[in-house]
Design a protein around this motif. Structure first.
Motif, short mmCIF file in Angstrom:
data_model
loop_
_atom_site.label_atom_id
_atom_site.label_comp_id
_atom_site.label_asym_id
_atom_site.label_seq_id
_atom_site.Cartn_x
_atom_site.Cartn_y
_atom_site.Cartn_z
N GLU A 1 59.52 37.12 39.04
CA GLU A 1 58.68 36.09 39.67
C GLU A 1 57.30 36.63 40.06
O GLU A 1 56.55 35.95 40.75
N THR A 2 57.01 37.84 39.64
CA THR A 2 55.74 38.49 40.04
C THR A 2 55.06 39.08 38.80
O THR A 2 55.72 39.62 37.93
N ASN A 3 53.73 38.94 38.76
CA ASN A 3 52.94 39.63 37.74
C ASN A 3 52.13 40.73 38.40
O ASN A 3 51.42 40.48 39.38
N VAL A 4 52.24 41.92 37.88
CA VAL A 4 51.37 43.01 38.32
C VAL A 4 50.46 43.34 37.14
O VAL A 4 50.92 43.85 36.11
N ALA A 5 49.18 42.98 37.28
CA ALA A 5 48.22 43.15 36.18
C ALA A 5 47.34 44.36 36.47
O ALA A 5 47.01 44.64 37.63
N VAL A 6 46.97 45.07 35.42
CA VAL A 6 46.13 46.26 35.60
C VAL A 6 45.01 46.26 34.58
O VAL A 6 45.12 45.70 33.50
N VAL A 7 43.91 46.92 34.95
CA VAL A 7 42.82 47.17 34.01
C VAL A 7 42.57 48.68 34.04
O VAL A 7 42.62 49.30 35.11
N ARG A 8 42.36 49.25 32.87
CA ARG A 8 42.17 50.71 32.79
C ARG A 8 40.76 51.02 32.32
O ARG A 8 40.12 50.23 31.61
N GLN A 9 40.28 52.19 32.73
CA GLN A 9 38.95 52.64 32.32
C GLN A 9 39.01 54.16 32.22
O GLN A 9 39.50 54.81 33.14
N ASP A 10 38.51 54.69 31.13
CA ASP A 10 38.50 56.14 30.92
C ASP A 10 39.89 56.74 31.14
O ASP A 10 40.03 57.80 31.76
N GLY A 11 40.91 56.04 30.68
CA GLY A 11 42.26 56.59 30.75
C GLY A 11 42.92 56.51 32.12
O GLY A 11 44.05 56.98 32.30
N ASP A 12 42.22 55.95 33.10
CA ASP A 12 42.80 55.87 34.45
C ASP A 12 42.92 54.40 34.85
O ASP A 12 42.19 53.55 34.34
N LEU A 13 43.81 54.13 35.78
CA LEU A 13 43.95 52.77 36.28
C LEU A 13 42.76 52.47 37.21
O LEU A 13 42.55 53.15 38.21
N ALA A 14 41.97 51.48 36.83
CA ALA A 14 40.74 51.20 37.56
C ALA A 14 40.90 50.02 38.52
O ALA A 14 40.11 49.87 39.46
N GLY A 15 41.88 49.17 38.30
CA GLY A 15 42.07 48.03 39.18
C GLY A 15 43.41 47.38 38.92
O GLY A 15 44.03 47.59 37.87
N GLY B 1 46.09 43.78 40.26
CA GLY B 1 46.35 42.60 41.09
C GLY B 1 47.82 42.28 41.03
O GLY B 1 48.46 42.39 39.98
N ILE B 2 48.39 41.90 42.18
CA ILE B 2 49.81 41.52 42.24
C ILE B 2 49.88 40.06 42.64
O ILE B 2 49.39 39.68 43.71
N MET B 3 50.46 39.25 41.77
CA MET B 3 50.57 37.82 42.07
C MET B 3 52.02 37.36 42.00
O MET B 3 52.72 37.61 41.02
N GLU B 4 52.45 36.69 43.09
CA GLU B 4 53.81 36.14 43.13
C GLU B 4 53.76 34.64 42.85
O GLU B 4 52.84 33.95 43.30
N TYR B 5 54.75 34.16 42.16
CA TYR B 5 54.84 32.74 41.83
C TYR B 5 55.92 32.10 42.70
O TYR B 5 57.08 32.46 42.60
N LEU B 6 55.49 31.18 43.57
CA LEU B 6 56.42 30.54 44.50
C LEU B 6 56.33 29.04 44.28
O LEU B 6 55.41 28.41 44.78
N ASP B 7 57.26 28.48 43.55
CA ASP B 7 57.24 27.04 43.24
C ASP B 7 55.87 26.63 42.69
O ASP B 7 55.42 27.15 41.71
N GLN B 8 55.19 25.71 43.43
CA GLN B 8 53.89 25.20 42.97
C GLN B 8 52.73 26.12 43.33
O GLN B 8 51.63 25.96 42.84
N ASP B 9 53.01 27.07 44.23
CA ASP B 9 51.94 27.95 44.70
C ASP B 9 52.07 29.34 44.09
O ASP B 9 53.17 29.83 43.87
N SER B 10 50.93 29.94 43.87
CA SER B 10 50.91 31.36 43.54
C SER B 10 50.26 32.08 44.71
O SER B 10 49.35 31.56 45.34
N HIS B 11 50.75 33.26 44.97
CA HIS B 11 50.23 34.04 46.09
C HIS B 11 49.69 35.37 45.56
O HIS B 11 50.43 36.15 44.97
N LEU B 12 48.38 35.56 45.74
CA LEU B 12 47.77 36.83 45.35
C LEU B 12 48.01 37.82 46.48
O LEU B 12 47.39 37.74 47.54
N VAL B 13 48.93 38.71 46.27
CA VAL B 13 49.45 39.54 47.35
C VAL B 13 48.58 40.77 47.60
O VAL B 13 48.35 41.16 48.75
#
Ligand SMILES: CC(C)(COP(=O)(O)OP(=O)(O)OC[C@H]1O[C@@H](n2cnc3c(N)ncnc32)[C@H](O)[C@@H]1OP(=O)(O)O)[C@@H](O)C(=O)NCCC(=O)NCCS
Length: 157
Positions: free
Chosen positions: A47-61, A63-75
């Protein structure tokens, strides 16, 4: 035309780096609650997406988003200091918003620290409006601000 960098779903190996970024950029001055084991649970949660962006081989950023019924929560959401103001946060947020729309969410909600001027400016820039202050939201001492963005009209007539 600016092309967004590739955004990926996090793998278990990203948990330690995400937890460290949370400790340094989000939870500073507070007890560290997003430790690697908790991040790992989010990565494995369907029920959760953990998205990442990488730069120069390292994790640069990330976001963790939970899906709760009609709402999503950017945690949790952060871009490492060396990569800020280059559009990575915007690219991550667009990806997470598109995922929320695909999942059928009607709005995204999140909390930010009231003293987080950069974060509030970033979310305002992306169409999030501030709903109100949440006194003592962080550790009883630091106020929070609740923000939300509607992705489609409310189902309620
Ligand atoms: C908030 C944060 C995620 C923004 O990430 P970013 O990759 O730097 O954001 P972008 O480069 O996509 O910025 C998009 C726009 O947001 C606004 N913005 C971003 N950082 C800002 C800052 N420090 N001050 C004022 N406005 C800012 C600007 O309008 C910016 O556009 P511009 O650079 O053309 O002026 C990043 O600063 C961060 O990780 N901060 C620490 C953790 C945090 O606050 N997380 C969010 C709250 S939990």
């Amino acid at each position: 035309m600016t092309v967004d960098p590739p955004i990926h779903l996090a793998t278990p190996g990203d948990a330690g780096r995400i937890a460290a970024l949370s400790r340094d950029l989000i939870e500073h001055g507070l007890p560290w609650t997003w430790r690697p084991a908790r991040v790992l649970r989010s990565i494995r949660d369907p029920e959760t997406n953990v998205a990442v962006v990488r730069q120069d081989g390292d994790l640069a950023g990330f976001g963790i988003m939970e899906y709760l019924d009609q709402d999503s929560h950017l945690v949790l959401f952060a871009v490492r200091a060396a990569s800020q103001r280059r559009g990575l946060g915007s690219a991550l947020l667009r990806w997470l918003e598109a995922s929320a729309i695909a999942a059928g969410a009607q709005r995204i909600r999140l909390d930010a620290r009231r003293d987080n001027v950069a974060g509030r400016s970033f979310y305002n820039e992306h169409g999030y409006h501030e709903l109100g202050i949440r006194p003592g939201r962080y550790g009883g001492a630091i106020d929070g601000i609740r923000l939300e963005k509607w992705l489609r009209p409310s189902d309620v007539a």
